[in-house]
Design a protein around this motif. Structure first.
Motif, PDB file in Angstrom:
ATOM      1  N   LYS A 190       0.846  -1.163   0.108  1.00 10.93           N
ATOM      2  CA  LYS A 190      -0.022  -0.014  -0.025  1.00 10.93           C
ATOM      3  C   LYS A 190       0.908   1.282  -0.004  1.00 10.93           C
ATOM      4  N   ILE A 191       0.545   2.039  -0.689  1.00 11.81           N
ATOM      5  CA  ILE A 191       1.421   3.408  -0.756  1.00 11.81           C
ATOM      6  C   ILE A 191       1.555   4.165   0.573  1.00 11.81           C
ATOM      7  N   ASN A 192       0.526   4.097   1.440  1.00 11.61           N
ATOM      8  CA  ASN A 192       0.563   4.621   2.512  1.00 11.61           C
ATOM      9  C   ASN A 192       1.594   3.813   3.621  1.00 11.61           C
ATOM     10  N   ASP A 193       1.785   2.643   3.359  1.00 10.95           N
ATOM     11  CA  ASP A 193       2.682   1.869   4.126  1.00 10.95           C
ATOM     12  C   ASP A 193       4.283   2.063   3.679  1.00 10.95           C
ATOM     13  N   MET A 194       4.475   3.068   2.738  1.00  9.73           N
ATOM     14  CA  MET A 194       5.741   3.351   2.455  1.00  9.73           C
ATOM     15  C   MET A 194       5.975   5.026   2.602  1.00  9.73           C
ATOM     16  N   PRO A 195       6.302   5.176   3.757  1.00  7.94           N
ATOM     17  CA  PRO A 195       6.097   6.532   4.117  1.00  7.94           C
ATOM     18  C   PRO A 195       7.272   7.707   3.236  1.00  7.94           C
ATOM     19  N   GLU A 196       8.376   7.185   3.009  1.00  8.34           N
ATOM     20  CA  GLU A 196       9.607   8.081   2.336  1.00  8.34           C
ATOM     21  C   GLU A 196       8.759   8.341   0.990  1.00  8.34           C
ATOM     22  N   MET A 197       8.394   7.120   0.499  1.00 10.67           N
ATOM     23  CA  MET A 197       7.857   7.284  -1.128  1.00 10.67           C
ATOM     24  C   MET A 197       6.635   8.153  -1.179  1.00 10.67           C
ATOM     25  N   ARG A 198       5.968   8.079  -0.223  1.00 11.57           N
ATOM     26  CA  ARG A 198       4.567   8.769  -0.233  1.00 11.57           C
ATOM     27  C   ARG A 198       5.011  10.137  -0.139  1.00 11.57           C
ATOM     28  N   MET A 199       5.912  10.794   0.789  1.00 14.20           N
ATOM     29  CA  MET A 199       6.263  12.008   0.700  1.00 14.20           C
ATOM     30  C   MET A 199       6.894  12.616  -0.449  1.00 14.20           C
TER      31      MET A 199
END
Ligand SMILES: C[S@@+](CC[C@H](N)C(=O)[O-])C[C@H]1O[C@@H](n2cnc3c(N)ncnc32)[C@H](O)[C@@H]1O
Length: 535
Positions: A347-356
């Motif tokens: 899930k995108i939200n489980d990837m904090p650096e990527m999400r930011m």
């Protein structure tokens, strides 16, 4: 003037499901025939092939790799495969790889390994990349591989340099896929909704008799389209994830037409299988991202620009991902292109650096915003002072494409330039040169950099860049004449004479060149005499 006769219309195709139309075959034939020439004033490509968008993607991918390694420490032992679909010119690929390497080095993360796969359905494009001077070092280091991949066909994908198949065994880490200006280029199905009923749009193609040769249309732009409709009463696709999308539109939309990018969805399905359903896609294209955007639309329009393209229904692709356990990040609307992220296996939200990184590089100042700003500035280059032009170049990561547009304005302002501005420009000229990605029939940035240093009387560097440009510029009078001047001002008169004499062979009428030759030859004689005298 009145036409003397009426041209006869020829029906090319009737009642065709859009994704089965011959238009897609004609599209592929166009790209196959043109190869790298497709990008010479025909198919627009700057918008998805500039250093700015490549840097946004590189930051997102680096963040993705770091997030993944945090939760899968063993991932460091395997390369991350990054595959570009419908790669085209390869200019985006070059800027992406270059930036990712710079980021990895800057952050001392060189132990993260990656392989960049450039793919396209036509071998002519692959040939172009294989021979490309800018890509050579990356190819030699094994950072780049090539795949002949037709997204409309499900065939094994063969990595040409590694000589292995792309498979679930090879893809230990998730597969990252870039899809820029490609979902709009491959097949779509077309539908219309009226009074809560769903219809398939069936295409009829016609053209003037004069546009036919060997039983096929010559120019796609001269093809006319009209439609028949056919009501859909049962599950159209027989695939619950896709039929759920049609059901949703039937429920939510009142009167409109829309496309389902079926060729792209099939390709995504194929890629998901190939990578064990661990897939991360970044796509930039023109398209719709929310249901209200495509209510009350007319029948689909086809934009012709050498090839042709359609608006991408990103909303349908995101529904497809969500219906089948994946995830999507849809950029808030922009008038121009949009950048979208799709994920499966996480899930995108489980990837904090990527999400930011996505928030920063897509949701805030996005490739679309960059292009909008650039386009406005481009329209008024000739009114800007040197500082503004230099700031714009900095914003654009010293993009040669932009420098070539403003070089004459820059050269006209150099005599009055502020020393600090000049210093900044001098410092960044190697960056500009390093961003050079040759495309046929375009000006050479190395020559322009030579002109810059020549204008500010840095003759050594001017000569260096002129020499670098020689293999691109070829036998041009201006190049040899300028090299003659620089060599002369550096006191290298024997070398200057060689250049001036060469220039004269290219323009035997040039009086100025003849004068320089006479001047230097008489001077050289003097020098030789002195030399003999002093022995
Ligand atoms: C509009 S261009 C985009 C090129 C590049 N991605 C860009 O942003 O400039 C479309 C590219 O997709 C390729 N292409 C067309 N049909 C394809 C297909 N069925 N499978 C894979 N590539 C395809 C063309 O050869 C061309 O390079």
């Amino acid at each position: 003037m009145k036409p003397t006769h009426t041209e006869r219309k020829v029906i090319i195709e009737q009642h065709k499901r859009f994704s089965k139309s011959m238009l897609w075959r004609l599209q592929r034939e166009y790209f196959d025939k043109e190869g790298a020439n497709a990008w010479v004033n025909q198919v627009p490509f700057y918008i998805t092939s500039n250093p700015y968008i490549a840097a946004s993607y590189a930051k997102i991918v680096l963040a993705f790799m770091r997030d993944w390694i945090k939760t899968h420490p063993e991932a460091k032992n395997q390369p991350f495969y990054i595959m570009e679909l419908g790669t085209g010119s390869g200019r985006f690929s070059y800027y992406f790889i270059k930036t990712l390497l710079e980021l990895l080095e800057g952050l001392q993360l060189q132990d993260i390994k990656f392989c960049y796969i450039m793919s396209d359905f036509t071998k002519h494009n692959i040939q172009y990349w294989e021979d490309h001077h800018a890509l050579k070092p990356y190819i030699e280091q094994g950072l780049v591989d090539f795949v002949l991949y037709d997204m409309e066909a499900e065939r094994p994908l063969h990595l040409m340099r590694r000589n292995v198949q792309l498979s679930a065994e090879l893809l230990v880490n998730p597969l990252t896929v870039f899809a820029n200006y490609i979902f709009d280029t491959i097949s779509h199905d077309a539908f219309t909704i009226h009074e809560n009923k769903l219809y398939e749009l069936l295409f009829n193609l016609h053209t003037d008799e004069t546009n036919m040769a060997h039983n096929r249309p010559v120019s796609m732009e001269k093809i006319g389209v009209d439609y028949n409709i056919h009501e859909i009463k049962s599950a159209y696709y027989g695939d619950p994830h896709l039929d759920a999308i049609l059901d949703l539109y039937k429920k939510e939309l009142r009167s409109t037409s829309f496309l389902i990018p079926i060729g792209s969805i099939h390709a995504i399905k194929f890629l998901r299988k190939l990578c064990n359903d661990k897939l991360f896609i970044l796509s930039t294209d023109k398209g719709y991202t929310a249901i209200p955007h495509f209510d009350n639309l007319g029948h689909p329009t086809i934009s012709f620009h050498g090839s042709f393209s359609m608006m991408v229904n990103f909303h349908a692709i995101s529904e497809y991902f969500k219906n089948s356990g994946g995830d999507a990040f849809l950029q808030t609307p922009r008038k121009g292109i949009r950048t979208i992220a799709f994920a499966s296996g996480f899930k995108i939200n489980d990837m904090p650096e990527m999400r930011m990184a996505i928030v920063d590089g897509v949701e805030r100042l996005s490739p679309s915003d960059y292009f909008t700003l650039h386009s406005r500035v481009r329209d008024h280059f000739n009114t800007y002072d040197l500082d503004t032009l230099v700031s714009h170049l900095e914003f654009a990561n010293w993009d040669p494409h932009i420098y070539l547009k403003v070089s004459s304005r820059i050269n006209s302002l150099l005599a009055e330039a502020d020393p600090k501005t000049l210093e900044l420009m001098i410092k960044n000229m190697p960056r500009l040169a390093a961003n050079y990605y040759y495309m046929p029939k375009t000006e050479c940035i190395l020559f322009e950099i030579g002109m810059f240093f020549h204008a500010i009387k840095h003759y050594e560097r001017a000569l260096y860049y002129y020499q670098q440009s020689q293999s691109y510029v070829g036998e041009q009078f201006g190049l040899f004449f300028n090299m003659g001047l620089c060599a002369h001002y550096l006191g290298k008169n024997e070398e200057a004479l060689v250049h001036f004499k060469h220039a004269l062979t290219l323009d035997p009428e040039s009086k100025e060149t003849q004068e320089w030759i006479t001047l230097i030859e008489s001077g050289l004689k003097g020098e030789k005499a002195n030399y003999v005298d002093h022995q």
